[in-house]
Design a protein around this motif. Structure first.
Motif, PDB file in Angstrom:
ATOM      1  N   LEU A  79       0.706  -1.063   0.019  1.00 20.88           N
ATOM      2  CA  LEU A  79      -0.077   0.052   0.009  1.00 20.88           C
ATOM      3  C   LEU A  79       0.884   1.435   0.056  1.00 20.88           C
ATOM      4  CD1 LEU A  79      -2.739  -0.904   2.687  1.00 20.88           C
ATOM      5  CD2 LEU A  79      -2.725  -1.150   0.088  1.00 20.88           C
ATOM      6  N   ASN A  80       0.315   2.488  -0.608  1.00 20.58           N
ATOM      7  CA  ASN A  80       1.119   3.413  -0.638  1.00 20.58           C
ATOM      8  C   ASN A  80       1.113   4.352   0.822  1.00 20.58           C
ATOM      9  OD1 ASN A  80       0.107   3.450  -3.505  1.00 20.58           O
ATOM     10  ND2 ASN A  80       1.082   5.424  -3.774  1.00 20.58           N
ATOM     11  N   ARG A  81       2.173   5.200   0.777  1.00 19.58           N
ATOM     12  CA  ARG A  81       2.139   6.149   2.159  1.00 19.58           C
ATOM     13  C   ARG A  81       1.224   7.269   2.048  1.00 19.58           C
ATOM     14  NH1 ARG A  81       8.107   7.672   2.195  1.00 19.58           N
ATOM     15  NH2 ARG A  81       7.832   7.880  -0.150  1.00 19.58           N
ATOM     16  N   VAL A  82       0.085   7.156   2.565  1.00 22.21           N
ATOM     17  CA  VAL A  82      -0.888   8.294   2.426  1.00 22.21           C
ATOM     18  C   VAL A  82      -1.114   9.203   3.504  1.00 22.21           C
ATOM     19  CG1 VAL A  82      -3.391   8.473   2.020  1.00 22.21           C
ATOM     20  CG2 VAL A  82      -2.230   6.408   1.478  1.00 22.21           C
ATOM     21  N   ALA A  83      -1.181  10.480   3.089  1.00 24.29           N
ATOM     22  CA  ALA A  83      -1.715  11.671   4.044  1.00 24.29           C
ATOM     23  C   ALA A  83      -3.076  11.987   3.821  1.00 24.29           C
ATOM     24  CB  ALA A  83      -1.000  12.914   3.657  1.00 24.29           C
ATOM     25  N   ILE A 135      -3.219  24.440   4.154  1.00 23.02           N
ATOM     26  CA  ILE A 135      -2.876  23.364   3.005  1.00 23.02           C
ATOM     27  C   ILE A 135      -1.175  23.401   2.607  1.00 23.02           C
ATOM     28  CG2 ILE A 135      -3.401  22.527   0.641  1.00 23.02           C
ATOM     29  CD1 ILE A 135      -5.717  22.022   2.428  1.00 23.02           C
ATOM     30  N   ARG A 136      -0.852  24.681   2.597  1.00 22.53           N
ATOM     31  CA  ARG A 136       0.646  24.655   1.882  1.00 22.53           C
ATOM     32  C   ARG A 136       1.702  24.307   3.186  1.00 22.53           C
ATOM     33  NH1 ARG A 136       0.837  27.761  -2.726  1.00 22.53           N
ATOM     34  NH2 ARG A 136      -1.000  28.911  -3.023  1.00 22.53           N
ATOM     35  N   SER A 137       1.191  24.552   4.372  1.00 27.30           N
ATOM     36  CA  SER A 137       2.077  23.982   5.354  1.00 27.30           C
ATOM     37  C   SER A 137       1.992  22.542   5.583  1.00 27.30           C
ATOM     38  CB  SER A 137       1.788  24.600   6.808  1.00 27.30           C
ATOM     39  OG  SER A 137       0.294  24.019   7.190  1.00 27.30           O
ATOM     40  N   ILE A 138       0.946  21.895   5.195  1.00 21.22           N
ATOM     41  CA  ILE A 138       0.934  20.611   5.275  1.00 21.22           C
ATOM     42  C   ILE A 138       1.648  19.913   4.064  1.00 21.22           C
ATOM     43  CG2 ILE A 138      -0.839  18.614   4.456  1.00 21.22           C
ATOM     44  CD1 ILE A 138      -3.184  20.172   5.964  1.00 21.22           C
ATOM     45  N   ALA A 139       1.625  20.551   2.900  1.00 17.36           N
ATOM     46  CA  ALA A 139       2.454  20.057   1.743  1.00 17.36           C
ATOM     47  C   ALA A 139       3.973  19.967   2.146  1.00 17.36           C
ATOM     48  CB  ALA A 139       2.215  20.917   0.477  1.00 17.36           C
ATOM     49  N   ASN A 143       6.002  16.408   2.435  1.00 14.58           N
ATOM     50  CA  ASN A 143       6.859  16.531   1.301  1.00 14.58           C
ATOM     51  C   ASN A 143       8.030  15.455   1.496  1.00 14.58           C
ATOM     52  OD1 ASN A 143       8.311  16.930  -1.149  1.00 14.58           O
ATOM     53  ND2 ASN A 143       8.975  18.910  -0.848  1.00 14.58           N
ATOM     54  N   GLY A 144       8.393  14.237   0.569  1.00 13.64           N
ATOM     55  CA  GLY A 144       9.109  13.448   0.790  1.00 13.64           C
ATOM     56  C   GLY A 144       8.714  12.178   1.670  1.00 13.64           C
ATOM     57  N   LYS A 145       7.707  12.410   2.599  1.00 20.64           N
ATOM     58  CA  LYS A 145       7.227  11.419   3.410  1.00 20.64           C
ATOM     59  C   LYS A 145       6.096  10.602   2.939  1.00 20.64           C
ATOM     60  CE  LYS A 145       8.911  14.304   7.339  1.00 20.64           C
ATOM     61  NZ  LYS A 145       8.350  15.117   8.410  1.00 20.64           N
ATOM     62  N   VAL A 146       5.304  11.220   2.163  1.00 22.18           N
ATOM     63  CA  VAL A 146       4.082  10.277   1.442  1.00 22.18           C
ATOM     64  C   VAL A 146       4.406  10.333  -0.015  1.00 22.18           C
ATOM     65  CG1 VAL A 146       2.731  10.999   3.363  1.00 22.18           C
ATOM     66  CG2 VAL A 146       2.541  12.205   1.484  1.00 22.18           C
ATOM     67  N   ASP A 147       3.335   9.514  -0.650  1.00 20.60           N
ATOM     68  CA  ASP A 147       3.419   9.525  -1.954  1.00 20.60           C
ATOM     69  C   ASP A 147       1.983   9.687  -2.555  1.00 20.60           C
ATOM     70  OD1 ASP A 147       2.801   6.746  -1.695  1.00 20.60           O
ATOM     71  OD2 ASP A 147       4.485   5.877  -2.004  1.00 20.60           O
ATOM     72  N   SER A 148       1.132   9.571  -1.747  1.00 19.70           N
ATOM     73  CA  SER A 148      -0.253   9.738  -2.132  1.00 19.70           C
ATOM     74  C   SER A 148      -1.046  10.408  -1.162  1.00 19.70           C
ATOM     75  CB  SER A 148      -0.894   8.406  -2.237  1.00 19.70           C
ATOM     76  OG  SER A 148      -2.082   8.335  -3.036  1.00 19.70           O
ATOM     77  N   ILE A 149      -1.931  11.424  -1.489  1.00 17.83           N
ATOM     78  CA  ILE A 149      -2.811  12.153  -0.752  1.00 17.83           C
ATOM     79  C   ILE A 149      -4.266  11.972  -0.961  1.00 17.83           C
ATOM     80  CG2 ILE A 149      -3.267  14.524  -0.046  1.00 17.83           C
ATOM     81  CD1 ILE A 149      -0.353  15.379  -0.830  1.00 17.83           C
ATOM     82  N   ALA A 150      -5.008  11.811   0.118  1.00 21.42           N
ATOM     83  CA  ALA A 150      -6.529  11.684   0.051  1.00 21.42           C
ATOM     84  C   ALA A 150      -7.042  12.893   0.687  1.00 21.42           C
ATOM     85  CB  ALA A 150      -7.171  10.592   0.792  1.00 21.42           C
TER      86      ALA A 150
END
Length: 518
Positions: A79-83, A135-139, A143-150
């Motif tokens: 499974l992907n690493r998801v935020a 949203i910008r601070s979450i990005a 960054n570099g810790k997840v490869d997918s965002i829901a």
């Protein structure tokens, strides 16, 4: 002569079929599914082309149906690493994301969960302005810790502007390497179920990518340069790009392909289909040639979701189902099965386990393996077991019916030989030729579909005009997706008045489907 090649990857076997332009079966076969999937697909394509003796240049379309995404969720693998971002604070913070999700899956996914101000009321009014800075601070944080965002926003099916804006900001900050899933494009009304479906979609992007690339590589290695499509769980096709964006829509395409293949082989558009495998029998209903969709929330790998799924009733009865007989001749059927070990474990194949297949061979209903291995079994006992097997199927059929009327019943799948030509509740029983690979045939004959879901202001005066525009929009979407403009029809339509919205608001959902444009 142009051909289309259909592949269906199951847990035990990878089925393949070649059809000609007139949709006649040229050749079909089964090979064992391999650990890496790609090798099994390659073996199936290679054997199919060789045995059918066709030129690979003449293969025009290739279709793949696969359970890989389903298996990844159920088995919690790859499974992907998801935020996870929920837009709806402060109103939507009382129940946190992943509520009710099994602990093992929660641990894998719950690394980066965020609540952001924004979202809408049921009438489209903003709960709060979207907090773009958050949203910008979450990005920056992920960054570099997840490869997918829901991303899930409250009432985004009514107004998806906050989800789309959040996605734009994340793209600006993170580029195109991170996949983004929006709940308004995945699920329907119902925040938690829609959020869960979106999280699952985000978690299987890599699995879908590996499977799609494996399929393309297997085709390339066999010298096939055809148009590639993937099967989705409503019985229609989608492109590779669409598949990689919405892999959740491939879940349950196996049973769907079997239903569509059964429809094609039996020339029935309204019937009950029983797909008998080695472990289970899946019972579904065809309406106008497409599977009836489930109208309730669907549980997937222990997670409650609400995206579209076929309405399937599965029971633990198949060719490899284990039959346990006590000393007093009482017996229990399943629900466990010897599965792909049937060729070693079943009595007729020299094994020591009594299976459903042994029962029908022992009664002389089917010629398989060595009948002498079951000749010693008590015929009265076998008849009682067989009678109960038939009753189990009859009950499963009865459960999917919406009226007491008899309906045509079509048996497909490798285990379909287990059952007789007369079943209670059936107006006629079909056991079509090539039914053993109905799933691959369903994959090969699949059509392109287009769907629209919008909220309109509808009253008596404008109803017909608005519905006509909506139908034309659905047909236009289908043609854009690659369907033949002369062969598109509306296959499903529903309009639901939304009493809680002002101005005669009605949710209109229309689906069209058509043959591939050649």
């Amino acid at each position: 002569m142009n051909y289309r090649l259909g592949i269906d990857v199951g847990g035990t076997n990878t089925d393949g079929v070649l059809l000609d332009r007139d949709m006649k079966v040229i050749h079909s076969l089964k090979t064992p599914t391999t650990e890496d999937v790609e090798t099994g697909i390659y073996n199936t394509i290679s054997s199919l082309v060789k045995e059918a003796n066709v030129k690979v240049d003449n293969i025009e379309f290739t279709m793949l149906g696969t359970t890989q995404c389903t298996n990844a969720i159920v088995e919690r693998k790859k499974l992907n690493r998801v935020a996870i971002i929920r837009i709806g604070a402060p109103a939507g913070t009382s129940i946190k994301p992943l509520a009710g999700v099994p602990e093992d899956l929660k641990e894998m996914l719950d690394g980066h969960t965020y609540m952001v101000e924004g979202g809408h009321e049921f009438n489209g009014k903003e709960i709060n302005t979207l907090n773009e800075e958050k949203i910008r601070s979450i990005a920056k944080e992920v960054n570099g810790k997840v490869d997918s965002i829901a991303i899930t926003s409250i009432f985004s099916p009514v107004d998806q502007s906050h989800e789309t804006r959040a996605a734009e900001i994340l793209r600006e900050e993170l580029g195109d390497d991170v996949s983004i899933s929006l709940s308004s494009e995945v699920g329907s009304i119902g925040l938690l179920e829609r959020e869960n479906a979106t999280i699952l979609n985000a978690s299987i992007i890599n699995v879908a990518k590996t499977t799609a690339e494996g399929f393309e590589k297997a085709l390339e290695q066999n010298g096939i340069h055809a148009k590639v499509f993937f099967c989705q769980n409503d019985g229609t096709l989608m492109s590779k790009a669409y598949t990689l964006k919405y892999p959740i829509l491939t879940v349950a395409c196996g049973p769907t392909n079997s239903l569509r293949g059964a429809s094609f082989l039996s020339d029935n558009k309204d019937a009950i289909i029983v797909d008998v495998g080695g472990t289970t029998s899946d019972v579904g209903v065809l309406v106008k040639g497409f599977p009836r969709q489930s109208s309730i929330a669907v549980d997937l790998g222990g997670v409650r979701t609400n995206f579209r799924m076929p309405d399937i009733n599965s029971i633990g009865l198949g060719g490899g189902t284990v039959i346990r007989v006590a000393e007093d001749n009482t017996f229990k059927i399943g629900p466990d099965s010897v599965g792909h070990r049937i060729l070693k474990d079943a009595l007729v194949f020299g094994g020591s386990t009594l299976t459903a297949t042994d029962v029908v061979v022992g009664l002389g209903k089917v010629q398989l393996g060595n009948p002498e291995n079951v000749a010693h079994l008590d015929k009265n006992l076998l008849n009682k077991i067989f009678k109960q097997m038939v009753e189990m199927i009859e009950e499963a059929i009865d459960k999917v019916k919406t009226s007491a009327d008899d309906m045509p019943v079509v048996f497909v799948g490798g285990g379909s030989v287990l059952f007789p030509n007369e079943i209670k509740g059936a107006s006629f029983v079909y056991q079509p030729e090539n039914g053993g690979v109905a799933n691959a045939i369903g994959s090969a004959i699949s059509q392109i579909s287009g769907e629209i879901e919008k909220i309109y202001s509808i009253n008596k005066e404008n109803r017909e005009e608005i519905l006509k525009q909506a139908r034309e929009l659905a047909i236009s979407e289908t043609i854009k997706a690659g369907a033949d403009s002369k062969k598109v029809e509306i296959v499903d339509m529903e309009s639901v008045p939304l009493a809680y919205l002002p101005g005669d608001a009605t949710r209109v959902k229309i689906k069209a489907a058509g043959d591939l444009a050649i």
